[in-house]
Design an enzyme around this catalytic site. Structure first.
Site, mmCIF file in Angstrom:
data_model
loop_
_atom_site.group_PDB
_atom_site.id
_atom_site.type_symbol
_atom_site.label_atom_id
_atom_site.label_comp_id
_atom_site.label_asym_id
_atom_site.label_seq_id
_atom_site.Cartn_x
_atom_site.Cartn_y
_atom_site.Cartn_z
ATOM 1 N N GLY A 10 0.828 -1.209 0.000
ATOM 2 C CA GLY A 10 0.000 0.000 0.000
ATOM 3 C C GLY A 10 0.861 1.257 0.000
ATOM 4 O O GLY A 10 2.087 1.192 -0.144
ATOM 5 N N PHE A 11 0.210 2.378 0.187
ATOM 6 C CA PHE A 11 0.880 3.680 0.086
ATOM 7 C C PHE A 11 1.955 3.843 1.169
ATOM 8 O O PHE A 11 3.148 3.988 0.864
ATOM 9 C CB PHE A 11 -0.195 4.764 0.171
ATOM 10 C CG PHE A 11 0.294 6.151 0.367
ATOM 11 C CD1 PHE A 11 1.323 6.671 -0.419
ATOM 12 C CD2 PHE A 11 -0.271 6.970 1.341
ATOM 13 C CE1 PHE A 11 1.772 7.976 -0.238
ATOM 14 C CE2 PHE A 11 0.161 8.262 1.520
ATOM 15 C CZ PHE A 11 1.186 8.764 0.754
ATOM 16 N N GLY A 13 2.788 1.575 3.576
ATOM 17 C CA GLY A 13 3.549 0.344 3.748
ATOM 18 C C GLY A 13 4.701 0.242 2.756
ATOM 19 O O GLY A 13 5.803 -0.204 3.107
ATOM 20 N N THR A 132 -4.457 5.750 13.091
ATOM 21 C CA THR A 132 -4.774 7.058 12.521
ATOM 22 C C THR A 132 -5.242 8.045 13.595
ATOM 23 O O THR A 132 -5.766 7.629 14.637
ATOM 24 C CB THR A 132 -5.881 6.882 11.461
ATOM 25 O OG1 THR A 132 -6.419 8.150 11.120
ATOM 26 C CG2 THR A 132 -7.033 6.013 11.967
ATOM 27 N N ASP A 133 -5.119 9.331 13.293
ATOM 28 C CA ASP A 133 -5.665 10.359 14.193
ATOM 29 C C ASP A 133 -7.194 10.354 14.182
ATOM 30 O O ASP A 133 -7.824 10.924 15.073
ATOM 31 C CB ASP A 133 -5.127 11.746 13.819
ATOM 32 C CG ASP A 133 -5.456 12.182 12.396
ATOM 33 O OD1 ASP A 133 -6.031 11.384 11.625
ATOM 34 O OD2 ASP A 133 -5.129 13.339 12.041
ATOM 35 N N GLU A 134 -7.785 9.701 13.166
ATOM 36 C CA GLU A 134 -9.246 9.756 13.044
ATOM 37 C C GLU A 134 -9.958 9.028 14.172
ATOM 38 O O GLU A 134 -11.149 9.229 14.393
ATOM 39 C CB GLU A 134 -9.684 9.211 11.670
ATOM 40 C CG GLU A 134 -9.077 10.015 10.537
ATOM 41 C CD GLU A 134 -9.657 9.691 9.173
ATOM 42 O OE1 GLU A 134 -10.822 9.293 9.086
ATOM 43 O OE2 GLU A 134 -8.905 9.834 8.196
ATOM 44 N N TYR A 158 -14.755 3.638 8.943
ATOM 45 C CA TYR A 158 -13.295 3.433 8.886
ATOM 46 C C TYR A 158 -12.655 3.720 10.238
ATOM 47 O O TYR A 158 -11.946 2.873 10.804
ATOM 48 C CB TYR A 158 -12.669 4.336 7.807
ATOM 49 C CG TYR A 158 -11.170 4.497 7.954
ATOM 50 C CD1 TYR A 158 -10.319 3.409 7.783
ATOM 51 C CD2 TYR A 158 -10.600 5.731 8.294
ATOM 52 C CE1 TYR A 158 -8.935 3.539 7.940
ATOM 53 C CE2 TYR A 158 -9.226 5.873 8.451
ATOM 54 C CZ TYR A 158 -8.400 4.775 8.276
ATOM 55 O OH TYR A 158 -7.041 4.903 8.437
ATOM 56 N N LYS A 162 -10.738 1.228 12.969
ATOM 57 C CA LYS A 162 -9.351 1.416 13.412
ATOM 58 C C LYS A 162 -9.310 1.570 14.942
ATOM 59 O O LYS A 162 -8.403 1.058 15.602
ATOM 60 C CB LYS A 162 -8.726 2.651 12.749
ATOM 61 C CG LYS A 162 -8.457 2.511 11.265
ATOM 62 C CD LYS A 162 -7.433 1.441 10.911
ATOM 63 C CE LYS A 162 -6.037 1.767 11.374
ATOM 64 N NZ LYS A 162 -5.049 0.762 10.865
HETATM 65 P P1 NAD Z 1 -3.495 1.646 1.582
HETATM 66 O O1 NAD Z 1 -4.959 1.513 1.394
HETATM 67 O O2 NAD Z 1 -2.700 2.400 0.581
HETATM 68 O O3 NAD Z 1 -2.832 0.191 1.685
HETATM 69 C C1 NAD Z 1 -3.382 -0.840 2.449
HETATM 70 C C2 NAD Z 1 -2.665 -2.126 2.067
HETATM 71 O O4 NAD Z 1 -3.200 -3.197 2.870
HETATM 72 C C3 NAD Z 1 -2.882 -2.530 0.611
HETATM 73 O O5 NAD Z 1 -1.639 -2.876 0.016
HETATM 74 C C4 NAD Z 1 -3.802 -3.738 0.684
HETATM 75 O O6 NAD Z 1 -3.608 -4.666 -0.365
HETATM 76 C C5 NAD Z 1 -3.408 -4.325 2.034
HETATM 77 N N1 NAD Z 1 -4.464 -5.144 2.628
HETATM 78 C C6 NAD Z 1 -5.777 -4.818 2.771
HETATM 79 N N2 NAD Z 1 -6.440 -5.828 3.336
HETATM 80 C C7 NAD Z 1 -5.540 -6.814 3.589
HETATM 81 C C8 NAD Z 1 -5.619 -8.094 4.174
HETATM 82 N N3 NAD Z 1 -6.781 -8.584 4.639
HETATM 83 N N4 NAD Z 1 -4.489 -8.834 4.291
HETATM 84 C C9 NAD Z 1 -3.304 -8.348 3.818
HETATM 85 N N5 NAD Z 1 -3.173 -7.150 3.235
HETATM 86 C C10 NAD Z 1 -4.277 -6.385 3.120
HETATM 87 O O7 NAD Z 1 -3.297 2.235 3.041
HETATM 88 P P2 NAD Z 1 -2.278 3.335 3.593
HETATM 89 O O8 NAD Z 1 -2.819 4.671 3.289
HETATM 90 O O9 NAD Z 1 -0.908 2.979 3.159
HETATM 91 O O10 NAD Z 1 -2.422 3.100 5.155
HETATM 92 C C11 NAD Z 1 -1.661 2.099 5.812
HETATM 93 C C12 NAD Z 1 -2.004 2.090 7.295
HETATM 94 O O11 NAD Z 1 -1.751 3.374 7.858
HETATM 95 C C13 NAD Z 1 -3.463 1.771 7.587
HETATM 96 O O12 NAD Z 1 -3.530 0.936 8.705
HETATM 97 C C14 NAD Z 1 -4.080 3.132 7.863
HETATM 98 O O13 NAD Z 1 -5.191 3.008 8.731
HETATM 99 C C15 NAD Z 1 -2.925 3.855 8.499
HETATM 100 N N6 NAD Z 1 -2.933 5.314 8.320
HETATM 101 C C16 NAD Z 1 -3.075 5.879 7.090
HETATM 102 C C17 NAD Z 1 -3.023 7.275 6.955
HETATM 103 C C18 NAD Z 1 -3.117 7.941 5.595
HETATM 104 O O14 NAD Z 1 -3.137 9.158 5.509
HETATM 105 N N7 NAD Z 1 -3.150 7.212 4.484
HETATM 106 C C19 NAD Z 1 -2.854 8.071 8.077
HETATM 107 C C20 NAD Z 1 -2.712 7.453 9.311
HETATM 108 C C21 NAD Z 1 -2.740 6.087 9.426
#
Ligand code: NAD
Length: 354
Positions: A10-11, A13, A132-134, A158, A162
């Site tokens: 993901g983004f 990760g 997340t802060d949410e 969502y 979380k």
């Molecule tokens: P994203 O949606 O870009 O990526 C999520 C990844 O998880 C994807 O690669 C997806 O294939 C994988 N995934 C989903 N379900 C799965 C499963 N059951 N088993 C294995 N893999 C699975 O998300 P992101 O924006 O990179 O966010 C990553 C984490 O950070 C999340 O937990 C999110 O809550 C947290 N977060 C995100 C933000 C933000 O601004 N994007 C801010 C704070 C926290």
């Protein structure tokens, strides 16, 4: 360290995997490759000896336990989740399944694995939950901030999912002794961001001469953090954070959604002027607001700064310019998504029009 990263395609990760590989850790990236997972984001590290990808679902406890034993995992950094608020309005079920049940399964696999480690390995092991802060709900339009003691008050499916996963992680520490650390972060932006989220959606719509949708009056405020600053913070917390503690991470860059969209237009006006010589701002349009749209988020980051010495390296202006430059140079990454998995349609509006 052998680090199991969930959601590494993901983004955030993928930014974390790239960073960990660069600093010499061994990364085992476990991802189910949902619509949001993209192995193209890992092209720069995929052939490195200290990186491996495993296609697996975090709900598969047996597979995860077996992987942890096979790879002698020292740390788990858990990012896999369903992450888009608008999609959680259209279809919350998958958010409950992945974010809550999946975190439960991963905790169980980790606990069983941790219990059979030697004492020395048990002391070294950490489960880092990324959140997340949410989960804290929203703030009024003043100078208040969320800190690590702020009570949870999530608003969307969502953020509720979380929040539930955060509670599970704390419970597995308090009840079973699993060594955990947690972090709650504000909105991220940067390269490899799936173009359903505000910044890449607006940027790519602008390049395609499509309307730039702003929810409501565009006055909702978010705190923005460049994704590579988040990756650096995660690596630090996972290795040096105090067990049982959580850390708030943020960019101290509060902007209204409208100000973000206007900033993108202004950078694009000079980086890639429109053929008709008009400003991209002319493409801005106001659309029905997101149901239950949180007003404002802002983070107090004193704890991570004073305890771990972390500070963001990018301001919103430098980070946004780099992000836009990256999208202009890397159409190979985003064009297949725009032409296939997601072309930019409005999501999460069902409740608003019913
Ligand atoms: P994203 O949606 O870009 O990526 C999520 C990844 O998880 C994807 O690669 C997806 O294939 C994988 N995934 C989903 N379900 C799965 C499963 N059951 N088993 C294995 N893999 C699975 O998300 P992101 O924006 O990179 O966010 C990553 C984490 O950070 C999340 O937990 C999110 O809550 C947290 N977060 C995100 C933000 C933000 O601004 N994007 C801010 C704070 C926290």
């Amino acid at each position: 360290m052998n680090i199991l990263v969930t959601g590494g395609a993901g983004f955030i990760g993928s930014a974390l995997c790239r960073h960990l590989v660069e600093i010499g850790e061994t990364v085992i990236n476990v991802d189910k490759l949902t619509y949001a997972g993209n192995l193209a984001s890992l092209r720069s590290v995929e052939t490195r000896a200290n990186y491996r990808f495993v296609n697996a679902d975090i709900c598969n406890e047996a597979a995860l336990g077996e992987l942890m034993r096979r790879e002698s995992i020292d740390r788990v950094i858990h990012l896999a989740a369903e992450t888009h608020v608008d999609r959680s309005i259209d279809g919350p079920a998958q958010f409950i399944e992945t974010n809550i049940v999946g975190t439960f399964r991963l905790l169980q696999a980790s606990l069983k694995y941790w219990r059979q480690l030697s004492e020395a390995a048990q002391r070294q092991f950490r489960f880092h939950h990324v959140s997340t802060d949410e989960v804290f709900g929203d703030l009024p339009f003043d100078d208040s901030t969320f800190n690590e003691q702020t009570p949870y008050a999530p608003s969307s499916p969502y953020s509720a999912s979380k929040a539930a996963s955060d509670h599970l992680v704390r419970a597995w520490h308090h009840t079973f002794g699993l060594p955990i650390v947690m972090s709650n972060c504000s909105n991220n932006y940067g390269p490899y961001h799936f173009p359903e989220k505000l910044i890449p959606l607006v940027l790519l719509n602008a390049l395609d001469e499509k309307p730039l949708p702003v929810y409501g009056a565009g006055m909702n405020v978010r705190d923005w953090l460049y994704v590579e600053d988040h990756a650096r913070a995660l690596a630090l917390i996972a290795s040096q954070g105090t067990i049982g503690e959580s850390y708030n991470i943020g960019g101290s860059c509060e902007r209204s959604n409208l100000a973000v969209v206007q900033a993108i237009c202004d950078i694009l006006d000079s980086a890639k002027p429109r053929r008709n010589q008009k400003s991209y701002r002319d493409l801005i349009c106001f659309v029905a607001d997101r149901p239950g749209h949180d007003r404002r988020y802002a983070m107090d980051t004193t704890k991570i700064e004073s305890e771990l010495g972390w500070k963001p390296q990018e301001s919103f202006e430098t980070g946004l310019s780099q992000t836009i430059a990256w999208y202009l140079d890397n159409e190979w990454w985003w064009r297949p998504i725009r032409d296939g998995a997601y072309a930019g349609a409005r999501l999460g509006r069902l409740a608003a029009v019913q």
